[in-house]
Design a protein around this motif. Structure first.
Motif, PDB file in Angstrom:
ATOM      1  N   GLY A   1       0.821  -1.211   0.000  1.00 53.72           N
ATOM      2  CA  GLY A   1       0.000   0.000   0.000  1.00 53.72           C
ATOM      3  C   GLY A   1       0.854   1.259   0.000  1.00 53.72           C
ATOM      4  O   GLY A   1       0.601   2.199  -0.771  1.00 53.72           O
ATOM      5  N   TYR A   2       1.882   1.279   0.843  1.00 50.28           N
ATOM      6  CA  TYR A   2       2.736   2.467   0.906  1.00 50.28           C
ATOM      7  C   TYR A   2       3.662   2.561  -0.309  1.00 50.28           C
ATOM      8  O   TYR A   2       4.057   3.668  -0.697  1.00 50.28           O
ATOM      9  CB  TYR A   2       3.541   2.477   2.201  1.00 50.28           C
ATOM     10  CG  TYR A   2       2.750   3.023   3.359  1.00 50.28           C
ATOM     11  CD1 TYR A   2       2.417   4.377   3.411  1.00 50.28           C
ATOM     12  CD2 TYR A   2       2.318   2.196   4.391  1.00 50.28           C
ATOM     13  CE1 TYR A   2       1.669   4.882   4.459  1.00 50.28           C
ATOM     14  CE2 TYR A   2       1.574   2.704   5.448  1.00 50.28           C
ATOM     15  CZ  TYR A   2       1.255   4.045   5.478  1.00 50.28           C
ATOM     16  OH  TYR A   2       0.507   4.553   6.508  1.00 50.28           O
ATOM     17  N   GLY A   3       3.997   1.423  -0.904  1.00 56.70           N
ATOM     18  CA  GLY A   3       4.758   1.472  -2.152  1.00 56.70           C
ATOM     19  C   GLY A   3       3.955   2.141  -3.252  1.00 56.70           C
ATOM     20  O   GLY A   3       4.463   2.992  -3.995  1.00 56.70           O
ATOM     21  N   LEU A   4       2.681   1.783  -3.355  1.00 51.59           N
ATOM     22  CA  LEU A   4       1.800   2.428  -4.322  1.00 51.59           C
ATOM     23  C   LEU A   4       1.613   3.908  -3.995  1.00 51.59           C
ATOM     24  O   LEU A   4       1.503   4.752  -4.895  1.00 51.59           O
ATOM     25  CB  LEU A   4       0.444   1.718  -4.340  1.00 51.59           C
ATOM     26  CG  LEU A   4       0.456   0.250  -4.789  1.00 51.59           C
ATOM     27  CD1 LEU A   4      -0.937  -0.352  -4.660  1.00 51.59           C
ATOM     28  CD2 LEU A   4       0.964   0.121  -6.220  1.00 51.59           C
ATOM     29  N   HIS A   5       1.570   4.214  -2.709  1.00 48.39           N
ATOM     30  CA  HIS A   5       1.469   5.611  -2.278  1.00 48.39           C
ATOM     31  C   HIS A   5       2.667   6.423  -2.758  1.00 48.39           C
ATOM     32  O   HIS A   5       2.502   7.541  -3.269  1.00 48.39           O
ATOM     33  CB  HIS A   5       1.393   5.654  -0.742  1.00 48.39           C
ATOM     34  CG  HIS A   5       1.449   7.034  -0.158  1.00 48.39           C
ATOM     35  ND1 HIS A   5       0.315   7.743   0.180  1.00 48.39           N
ATOM     36  CD2 HIS A   5       2.497   7.844   0.139  1.00 48.39           C
ATOM     37  CE1 HIS A   5       0.665   8.923   0.663  1.00 48.39           C
ATOM     38  NE2 HIS A   5       1.987   9.006   0.660  1.00 48.39           N
ATOM     39  N   GLN A   6       3.868   5.866  -2.636  1.00 49.18           N
ATOM     40  CA  GLN A   6       5.068   6.580  -3.040  1.00 49.18           C
ATOM     41  C   GLN A   6       5.115   6.818  -4.551  1.00 49.18           C
ATOM     42  O   GLN A   6       5.683   7.807  -5.011  1.00 49.18           O
ATOM     43  CB  GLN A   6       6.322   5.818  -2.601  1.00 49.18           C
ATOM     44  CG  GLN A   6       6.527   5.758  -1.088  1.00 49.18           C
ATOM     45  CD  GLN A   6       6.675   7.116  -0.447  1.00 49.18           C
ATOM     46  OE1 GLN A   6       5.697   7.791  -0.163  1.00 49.18           O
ATOM     47  NE2 GLN A   6       7.923   7.516  -0.212  1.00 49.18           N
ATOM     48  N   PHE A   7       4.502   5.915  -5.315  1.00 48.12           N
ATOM     49  CA  PHE A   7       4.452   6.094  -6.770  1.00 48.12           C
ATOM     50  C   PHE A   7       3.249   6.931  -7.206  1.00 48.12           C
ATOM     51  O   PHE A   7       3.080   7.207  -8.394  1.00 48.12           O
ATOM     52  CB  PHE A   7       4.424   4.740  -7.467  1.00 48.12           C
ATOM     53  CG  PHE A   7       5.771   4.094  -7.588  1.00 48.12           C
ATOM     54  CD1 PHE A   7       6.794   4.721  -8.291  1.00 48.12           C
ATOM     55  CD2 PHE A   7       6.026   2.862  -7.005  1.00 48.12           C
ATOM     56  CE1 PHE A   7       8.041   4.136  -8.412  1.00 48.12           C
ATOM     57  CE2 PHE A   7       7.283   2.264  -7.121  1.00 48.12           C
ATOM     58  CZ  PHE A   7       8.292   2.909  -7.821  1.00 48.12           C
ATOM     59  N   GLY A   8       2.412   7.302  -6.254  1.00 49.45           N
ATOM     60  CA  GLY A   8       1.284   8.177  -6.565  1.00 49.45           C
ATOM     61  C   GLY A   8       0.039   7.481  -7.052  1.00 49.45           C
ATOM     62  O   GLY A   8      -0.862   8.130  -7.616  1.00 49.45           O
ATOM     63  N   PHE A   9      -0.089   6.156  -6.828  1.00 45.84           N
ATOM     64  CA  PHE A   9      -1.246   5.411  -7.316  1.00 45.84           C
ATOM     65  C   PHE A   9      -2.247   5.068  -6.215  1.00 45.84           C
ATOM     66  O   PHE A   9      -3.287   4.461  -6.494  1.00 45.84           O
ATOM     67  CB  PHE A   9      -0.781   4.125  -8.002  1.00 45.84           C
ATOM     68  CG  PHE A   9       0.022   4.367  -9.243  1.00 45.84           C
ATOM     69  CD1 PHE A   9      -0.554   4.949 -10.356  1.00 45.84           C
ATOM     70  CD2 PHE A   9       1.362   4.029  -9.281  1.00 45.84           C
ATOM     71  CE1 PHE A   9       0.183   5.184 -11.499  1.00 45.84           C
ATOM     72  CE2 PHE A   9       2.121   4.255 -10.423  1.00 45.84           C
ATOM     73  CZ  PHE A   9       1.530   4.838 -11.542  1.00 45.84           C
ATOM     74  N   LEU A  10      -1.958   5.429  -4.990  1.00 42.92           N
ATOM     75  CA  LEU A  10      -2.845   5.138  -3.868  1.00 42.92           C
ATOM     76  C   LEU A  10      -2.561   6.130  -2.754  1.00 42.92           C
ATOM     77  O   LEU A  10      -1.396   6.500  -2.534  1.00 42.92           O
ATOM     78  CB  LEU A  10      -2.636   3.703  -3.370  1.00 42.92           C
ATOM     79  CG  LEU A  10      -3.522   3.215  -2.229  1.00 42.92           C
ATOM     80  CD1 LEU A  10      -4.973   3.111  -2.700  1.00 42.92           C
ATOM     81  CD2 LEU A  10      -3.037   1.851  -1.716  1.00 42.92           C
ATOM     82  N   LYS A  11      -3.606   6.567  -2.079  1.00 39.03           N
ATOM     83  CA  LYS A  11      -3.433   7.494  -0.961  1.00 39.03           C
ATOM     84  C   LYS A  11      -3.506   6.725   0.345  1.00 39.03           C
ATOM     85  O   LYS A  11      -4.508   6.091   0.651  1.00 39.03           O
ATOM     86  CB  LYS A  11      -4.540   8.564  -1.001  1.00 39.03           C
ATOM     87  CG  LYS A  11      -4.313   9.702  -0.030  1.00 39.03           C
ATOM     88  CD  LYS A  11      -3.128  10.559  -0.432  1.00 39.03           C
ATOM     89  CE  LYS A  11      -3.009  11.779   0.477  1.00 39.03           C
ATOM     90  NZ  LYS A  11      -1.829  12.609   0.124  1.00 39.03           N
ATOM     91  N   MET A  12      -2.405   6.786   1.115  1.00 41.20           N
ATOM     92  CA  MET A  12      -2.337   6.092   2.404  1.00 41.20           C
ATOM     93  C   MET A  12      -2.159   7.111   3.524  1.00 41.20           C
ATOM     94  O   MET A  12      -1.614   8.201   3.301  1.00 41.20           O
ATOM     95  CB  MET A  12      -1.154   5.120   2.406  1.00 41.20           C
ATOM     96  CG  MET A  12      -1.293   3.959   1.455  1.00 41.20           C
ATOM     97  SD  MET A  12      -2.444   2.702   2.045  1.00 41.20           S
ATOM     98  CE  MET A  12      -1.491   1.950   3.381  1.00 41.20           C
ATOM     99  N   PRO A  13      -2.606   6.791   4.733  1.00 39.87           N
ATOM    100  CA  PRO A  13      -2.398   7.707   5.866  1.00 39.87           C
ATOM    101  C   PRO A  13      -0.910   7.876   6.164  1.00 39.87           C
ATOM    102  O   PRO A  13      -0.123   6.936   5.989  1.00 39.87           O
ATOM    103  CB  PRO A  13      -3.124   7.012   7.027  1.00 39.87           C
ATOM    104  CG  PRO A  13      -3.206   5.573   6.616  1.00 39.87           C
ATOM    105  CD  PRO A  13      -3.331   5.564   5.127  1.00 39.87           C
ATOM    106  N   TYR A  14      -0.532   9.072   6.585  1.00 42.07           N
ATOM    107  CA  TYR A  14       0.882   9.387   6.821  1.00 42.07           C
ATOM    108  C   TYR A  14       1.010  10.081   8.177  1.00 42.07           C
ATOM    109  O   TYR A  14       1.330  11.272   8.252  1.00 42.07           O
ATOM    110  CB  TYR A  14       1.385  10.291   5.694  1.00 42.07           C
ATOM    111  CG  TYR A  14       2.798   9.996   5.250  1.00 42.07           C
ATOM    112  CD1 TYR A  14       3.880  10.532   5.930  1.00 42.07           C
ATOM    113  CD2 TYR A  14       3.045   9.168   4.162  1.00 42.07           C
ATOM    114  CE1 TYR A  14       5.176  10.271   5.524  1.00 42.07           C
ATOM    115  CE2 TYR A  14       4.329   8.893   3.737  1.00 42.07           C
ATOM    116  CZ  TYR A  14       5.403   9.459   4.423  1.00 42.07           C
ATOM    117  OH  TYR A  14       6.687   9.190   4.017  1.00 42.07           O
TER     118      TYR A  14
END
Length: 285
Positions: A156-169
């Motif tokens: 999930g956070y890998g996708l977040h870093q590539f901009g394809f998913l929004k994860m809590p930070y």
């Protein structure tokens, strides 16, 4: 008349000082890759992880392979934390005083030592707390369930870093105390900065790898294991300050970090996806 002369002299001195000390404005900034390129990088990361997991499954025990994957993720995660406001500040402020020489570096060495001690204390406090919670609540959680849960979070956070998913930070979004450098000697400042950054959640969180490391500590099963988990991350986070042992200018270091800012995010996402995919292969084959 004399007042005008004095004013002109002060103005000339101010202009001369500004010309000598100002840092040129930046006009070219690090940019992220296109959506298509990031998508290809994402697929490559997953494929790399699947392949690596299958290879390791046939050559290493699951425990050894998972430990190696975690150490890689935690250590690199610590290094990637340098690309944060606190990382930039530490490299800039914790420097030898005066012109670079053997003497200035020798006088600065205790600052680096106390900085490392601060990180060690942070690992003991944070890792010990997480390990204690693990011992009380999660000691009996099966390894396979732990790995699958953490791998899903990492994806999930890998996708977040590539901009394809929004994860809590979740983070405090606080800076290390800059005014400390006016009140304490350099070695004390190094200790304070090391402890603040070694606690990891007292300042900015640059990489979501920290959340995975925290999860591993929470599922480690004991206090010693929890401390060891955070210590690996903190070693990677502390080491970049050692660049100040070398004859490099602060402006050069800061410019290099700025040029690679977006690349650091992409490396972050790539490793999260690759390591998570490899871990899933290890426990599911």
């Amino acid at each position: 008349m004399s007042m005008n002369i004095g004013t002109a002299a002060i103005s000339h001195a101010s202009q001369t000082y500004a010309a000598e000390t100002c840092v040129p404005d930046a006009y070219h900034f690090s940019k992220s890759q296109s959506t298509g390129t990031r998508f290809i990088m994402m697929l490559t990361a997953i494929a790399t992880g699947v392949f690596a997991g299958r290879v390791m499954h046939g050559t290493l025990s699951v425990d050894v392979a998972l430990t190696g994957l975690f150490v890689l993720l935690a250590f690199v995660g610590g290094l990637l934390s340098t690309w944060s406001p606190c990382g930039y500040s530490s490299l800039s402020l914790l420097r030898p005083a005066g012109r670079y020489s053997f003497g200035s570096v020798a006088r600065w060495a205790p600052t680096f030592f106390t900085h490392a001690v601060g990180y060690a204390i942070g690992a003991v406090v944070l890792g010990g707390a997480l390990g204690g919670i693990s011992w009380l609540l999660f000691a009996e959680v099966p390894l396979q369930y732990s790995v699958i849960g953490l791998a899903a979070l990492a994806i999930g956070y890998g996708l977040h870093q590539f901009g394809f998913l929004k994860m809590p930070y979740p983070q405090r979004r606080a800076q290390v105390p800059h005014d400390a450098r006016f009140r304490f000697r350099s070695s004390v400042i190094g200790l304070l900065y090391g402890f603040s950054l070694g606690m990891n959640y007292l300042t900015y969180v640059q990489t979501p790898m920290l959340y995975i490391v925290t999860g591993v500590a929470l599922l480690s099963g004991g206090v010693k294991a929890g401390i060891a988990v955070i210590a690996v991350f903190n070693i990677g986070r502390c080491l970049p300050v050692a660049v100040n042992f070398l004859p490099v200018k602060d402006q050069s270091v800061q410019a290099w970090l700025a040029r690679w800012q977006e690349s650091a995010v992409e490396v972050d996402g790539f490793l999260l996806l690759a390591i998570a995919s490899a871990a899933l292969m290890l426990v599911m084959l």
